[in-house]
Design a protein around this motif. Structure first.
Motif, PDB file in Angstrom:
ATOM      1  N   ARG A   5      15.442  35.051 -22.965  1.00 34.72           N
ATOM      2  CA  ARG A   5      16.640  34.232 -22.770  1.00 34.72           C
ATOM      3  C   ARG A   5      17.724  34.670 -23.737  1.00 34.72           C
ATOM      4  O   ARG A   5      17.474  34.854 -24.928  1.00 34.72           O
ATOM      5  CB  ARG A   5      16.306  32.751 -22.986  1.00 34.72           C
ATOM      6  CG  ARG A   5      17.482  31.842 -22.720  1.00 34.72           C
ATOM      7  CD  ARG A   5      17.066  30.394 -22.686  1.00 34.72           C
ATOM      8  NE  ARG A   5      18.211  29.534 -22.445  1.00 34.72           N
ATOM      9  CZ  ARG A   5      18.129  28.270 -22.100  1.00 34.72           C
ATOM     10  NH1 ARG A   5      16.938  27.707 -21.940  1.00 34.72           N
ATOM     11  NH2 ARG A   5      19.216  27.554 -21.903  1.00 34.72           N
ATOM     12  N   GLU A   7      21.208  33.034 -24.571  1.00 39.05           N
ATOM     13  CA  GLU A   7      22.078  31.872 -24.394  1.00 39.05           C
ATOM     14  C   GLU A   7      21.849  31.250 -23.019  1.00 39.05           C
ATOM     15  O   GLU A   7      20.809  30.646 -22.797  1.00 39.05           O
ATOM     16  CB  GLU A   7      23.539  32.230 -24.651  1.00 39.05           C
ATOM     17  CG  GLU A   7      23.789  32.663 -26.084  1.00 39.05           C
ATOM     18  CD  GLU A   7      25.213  33.038 -26.370  1.00 39.05           C
ATOM     19  OE1 GLU A   7      26.095  32.791 -25.522  1.00 39.05           O
ATOM     20  OE2 GLU A   7      25.460  33.566 -27.470  1.00 39.05           O
ATOM     21  N   ASN A   8      22.772  31.406 -22.066  1.00 40.92           N
ATOM     22  CA  ASN A   8      22.629  30.773 -20.753  1.00 40.92           C
ATOM     23  C   ASN A   8      22.186  31.739 -19.658  1.00 40.92           C
ATOM     24  O   ASN A   8      22.418  31.479 -18.474  1.00 40.92           O
ATOM     25  CB  ASN A   8      23.938  30.094 -20.339  1.00 40.92           C
ATOM     26  CG  ASN A   8      24.134  28.789 -21.079  1.00 40.92           C
ATOM     27  OD1 ASN A   8      23.209  28.236 -21.661  1.00 40.92           O
ATOM     28  ND2 ASN A   8      25.347  28.288 -21.071  1.00 40.92           N
ATOM     29  N   ILE A  33      15.287  24.305 -17.611  1.00 37.85           N
ATOM     30  CA  ILE A  33      16.447  24.676 -16.801  1.00 37.85           C
ATOM     31  C   ILE A  33      16.535  23.701 -15.629  1.00 37.85           C
ATOM     32  O   ILE A  33      15.618  23.616 -14.824  1.00 37.85           O
ATOM     33  CB  ILE A  33      16.327  26.126 -16.288  1.00 37.85           C
ATOM     34  CG1 ILE A  33      16.282  27.095 -17.478  1.00 37.85           C
ATOM     35  CG2 ILE A  33      17.477  26.457 -15.337  1.00 37.85           C
ATOM     36  CD1 ILE A  33      15.914  28.514 -17.100  1.00 37.85           C
ATOM     37  N   ALA A  36      20.951  26.123 -12.157  1.00 42.89           N
ATOM     38  CA  ALA A  36      21.140  27.564 -12.319  1.00 42.89           C
ATOM     39  C   ALA A  36      21.336  28.217 -10.960  1.00 42.89           C
ATOM     40  O   ALA A  36      21.066  27.605  -9.923  1.00 42.89           O
ATOM     41  CB  ALA A  36      19.918  28.183 -13.003  1.00 42.89           C
ATOM     42  N   ILE A 119      22.078  30.132 -16.114  1.00 37.93           N
ATOM     43  CA  ILE A 119      21.981  28.698 -16.375  1.00 37.93           C
ATOM     44  C   ILE A 119      23.377  28.091 -16.444  1.00 37.93           C
ATOM     45  O   ILE A 119      24.276  28.645 -17.074  1.00 37.93           O
ATOM     46  CB  ILE A 119      21.218  28.442 -17.684  1.00 37.93           C
ATOM     47  CG1 ILE A 119      19.828  29.095 -17.604  1.00 37.93           C
ATOM     48  CG2 ILE A 119      21.115  26.950 -17.974  1.00 37.93           C
ATOM     49  CD1 ILE A 119      19.149  29.266 -18.936  1.00 37.93           C
ATOM     50  N   ASN A 121      25.526  24.637 -17.453  1.00 38.50           N
ATOM     51  CA  ASN A 121      25.474  23.374 -18.174  1.00 38.50           C
ATOM     52  C   ASN A 121      26.006  22.286 -17.257  1.00 38.50           C
ATOM     53  O   ASN A 121      27.183  22.285 -16.904  1.00 38.50           O
ATOM     54  CB  ASN A 121      26.306  23.439 -19.459  1.00 38.50           C
ATOM     55  CG  ASN A 121      25.719  24.418 -20.454  1.00 38.50           C
ATOM     56  OD1 ASN A 121      24.516  24.536 -20.577  1.00 38.50           O
ATOM     57  ND2 ASN A 121      26.576  25.140 -21.146  1.00 38.50           N
TER      58      ASN A 121
END
Length: 140
Positions: A5, A7-8, A33, A36, A119, A121
């Motif tokens: 991984r 960050e996102n 998660i 995404a 991913i 947010n």
């Protein structure tokens, strides 16, 4: 399967013999998660994809066995009833250049699968639509 991984973004290697939908679910649960979008390439040998017939509100599946390249695998990860929910579509090509695809039910990796999970947010759930007959995005 191994992944890393950043960050996102998750880069995952799904290995020979592993099933793609189950492996994606395992990564999402381990990394918490909930929203995404997914893209992947690679090779599979056992694939089941389906087509939703809107008039009947029913999926019809086709299974393929052999040597196939993943031409495209894309989809989303959301939540339904607070559980992981992935909606994936896959196209695979054979040695003649013929392509088969649809809603991904199952795909077993024959060599490798390189998946990128982006991913987001936020939160998007799903709810069943009686009118359509599918689990649709729910933005409440």
């Amino acid at each position: 399967m191994e992944y890393k991984r950043f960050e996102n973004t998750v880069f995952a290697r799904i290995d020979k013999g592993e099933e793609i939908v189950e492996t994606l679910k395992a990564i999402c649960e381990k990394e918490d998660i909930t929203l995404a979008y997914v893209n992947a390439i690679g090779a599979v040998g056992d694939v089941t994809v389906g087509v939703f017939k809107t008039a009947e509100k029913q999926y019809y599946s086709n299974s393929f066995n052999g040597d196939f390249e993943i031409v495209s695998l894309s989809g989303t990860v959301t939540q339904m009833n607070k559980e992981h929910y992935s909606h994936l579509h896959m196209s695979v090509g054979n040695e003649k250049g013929e392509v088969f695809g649809g809603h991904l039910n199952k795909a077993v990796v024959s060599a490798t699968c390189e998946m990128v999970i982006n991913i987001v947010n936020g939160k998007v759930s799903r709810r069943f639509s009686d009118e359509i007959g599918l689990n649709l995005f729910d933005f409440d």
